[in-house]
Write a protein that holds these residues in place. Structure first.
Motif, PDB file in Angstrom:
ATOM      1  N   THR A 139       0.903  -1.407   0.001  1.00  0.00           N
ATOM      2  CA  THR A 139      -0.081  -0.024  -0.027  1.00  0.00           C
ATOM      3  C   THR A 139       0.605   1.182  -0.142  1.00  0.00           C
ATOM      4  OG1 THR A 139      -0.366   0.125   2.443  1.00  0.00           O
ATOM      5  CG2 THR A 139      -1.905  -0.985   1.140  1.00  0.00           C
ATOM      6  N   PHE A 148      -6.965   2.848  -5.072  1.00  0.00           N
ATOM      7  CA  PHE A 148      -6.538   1.182  -4.322  1.00  0.00           C
ATOM      8  C   PHE A 148      -7.425   0.677  -5.043  1.00  0.00           C
ATOM      9  CE2 PHE A 148      -4.886   3.601  -0.571  1.00  0.00           C
ATOM     10  CZ  PHE A 148      -3.734   3.029  -0.518  1.00  0.00           C
ATOM     11  N   CYS A 173      -8.443   1.518   1.177  1.00  0.00           N
ATOM     12  CA  CYS A 173      -7.425   0.397   1.165  1.00  0.00           C
ATOM     13  C   CYS A 173      -8.215  -0.993   1.406  1.00  0.00           C
ATOM     14  CB  CYS A 173      -6.365   0.586   1.698  1.00  0.00           C
ATOM     15  SG  CYS A 173      -5.320  -0.691   1.943  1.00  0.00           S
TER      16      CYS A 173
END
Length: 284
Positions: free
Chosen positions: A178, A188, A222
């Motif tokens: 990430t 994301f 995310c």
């Protein structure tokens, strides 16, 4: 349930069991079921003791690495393949199923321009051979896209997916992070979706490499992106709390990433579990 992992750098600069073992009871309380071993120098790993450690604490292990700066998979692939053999041997001896990381290049090594077709062709030829060697040992091989400041070769999930599609090996997987995605991907959702067919491992790392939740990374987006693609593999916290000198330069880690290093564990791990829960994921 996704296995909750921790990269060694959160608690120690190298795989040092004398330093790691005293922290394992607490890490288990916080749900850690996997430890990632940095193979900076594979010959230094005490594999017998490490296997015993894994069995005692009931944790999975996954080694990872970046190739040394002196190696060049395009110009001198044999040297790089030779370097991987001890790493594969460590994986086998500690009971790991895969080797992850920047297995196609060197962290912090760039040309200052986009990859040439010759470089892409060379990477594909190298990874095809590396994957075949890994498969002979019943191992999978991960390729981790990194941000533009650490490599010019593979930066996004789609870049890694195209390489795997071209090679066609069934034991190569994408290893997303990430931290790098925060820099390189449009979102994301887009990054995870592009990598989804080949996704095998995920690093969750704050935008400043420090305590999850104390940086600029959009954790809700995310975790939702991970849940939306139905990913069921390991999710591992990577924080550059402690970094070996051999790799610190390539990572551009010049100062502490957390004012209190303990916060990465005591605050970061519970934060990640809660953000995952909100998205419908269970880390444990």
């Amino acid at each position: 349930m996704n296995t909750f992992g921790l990269h060694t750098f959160a608690i120690a600069p190298v795989w040092d069991l004398a330093r790691i073992e005293p922290q394992m009871d607490r890490l288990k309380e916080l749900g850690i079921g996997l430890m990632e071993i940095p193979l900076l120098r594979p010959e230094e790993i005490d594999t017998k003791r490490t296997l015993g450690f894994a069995n005692h604490y009931g944790v999975q292990l996954i080694p990872s690495l970046g190739l040394p700066r002196a190696l060049d998979v395009v110009e001198r692939p044999e040297e790089a393949l030779d370097f991987l053999q001890p790493a594969f041997k460590v994986c086998n001896e500690v009971g790991a199923e895969a080797l992850g990381g920047v297995t196609y290049g060197t962290i912090g090594k760039t040309t200052g321009r986009a990859p040439t077709q010759r470089e892409i062709d060379g990477i594909c030829r190298f990874l095809e051979r590396a994957a075949k060697s890994a498969k002979s040992r019943s191992l999978k091989l991960g390729i981790e896209p990194c941000n533009r400041y650490e490599t010019h070769l593979i930066n996004r999930g789609i870049d890694a997916a195209r390489i795997i599609e071209r090679i066609g090996a069934d034991n190569i997987f994408i290893h997303l992070d990430t931290y790098h995605m925060h820099i390189e991907e449009e979102s994301f959702a887009a990054g995870f979706e592009a990598a989804a067919p080949f996704l095998g491992y995920v690093h969750v790392s704050e935008a400043n490499r420090g305590v999850p939740g104390r940086g600029m990374l959009n954790w809700a987006a995310c975790m939702k992106a991970i849940a939306d693609i139905g990913y069921e593999g390991a999710i591992t916290l990577e924080s550059m709390n402690h970094v070996d000198v051999d790799i610190a330069g390539g990572l551009a880690v010049w100062r502490p990433v957390a004012e209190d290093p303990r916060d990465v564990i005591e605050i970061g791990l519970p934060f990640l579990r809660e953000e995952a829960r909100k998205a419908g994921l269970t880390l444990g």
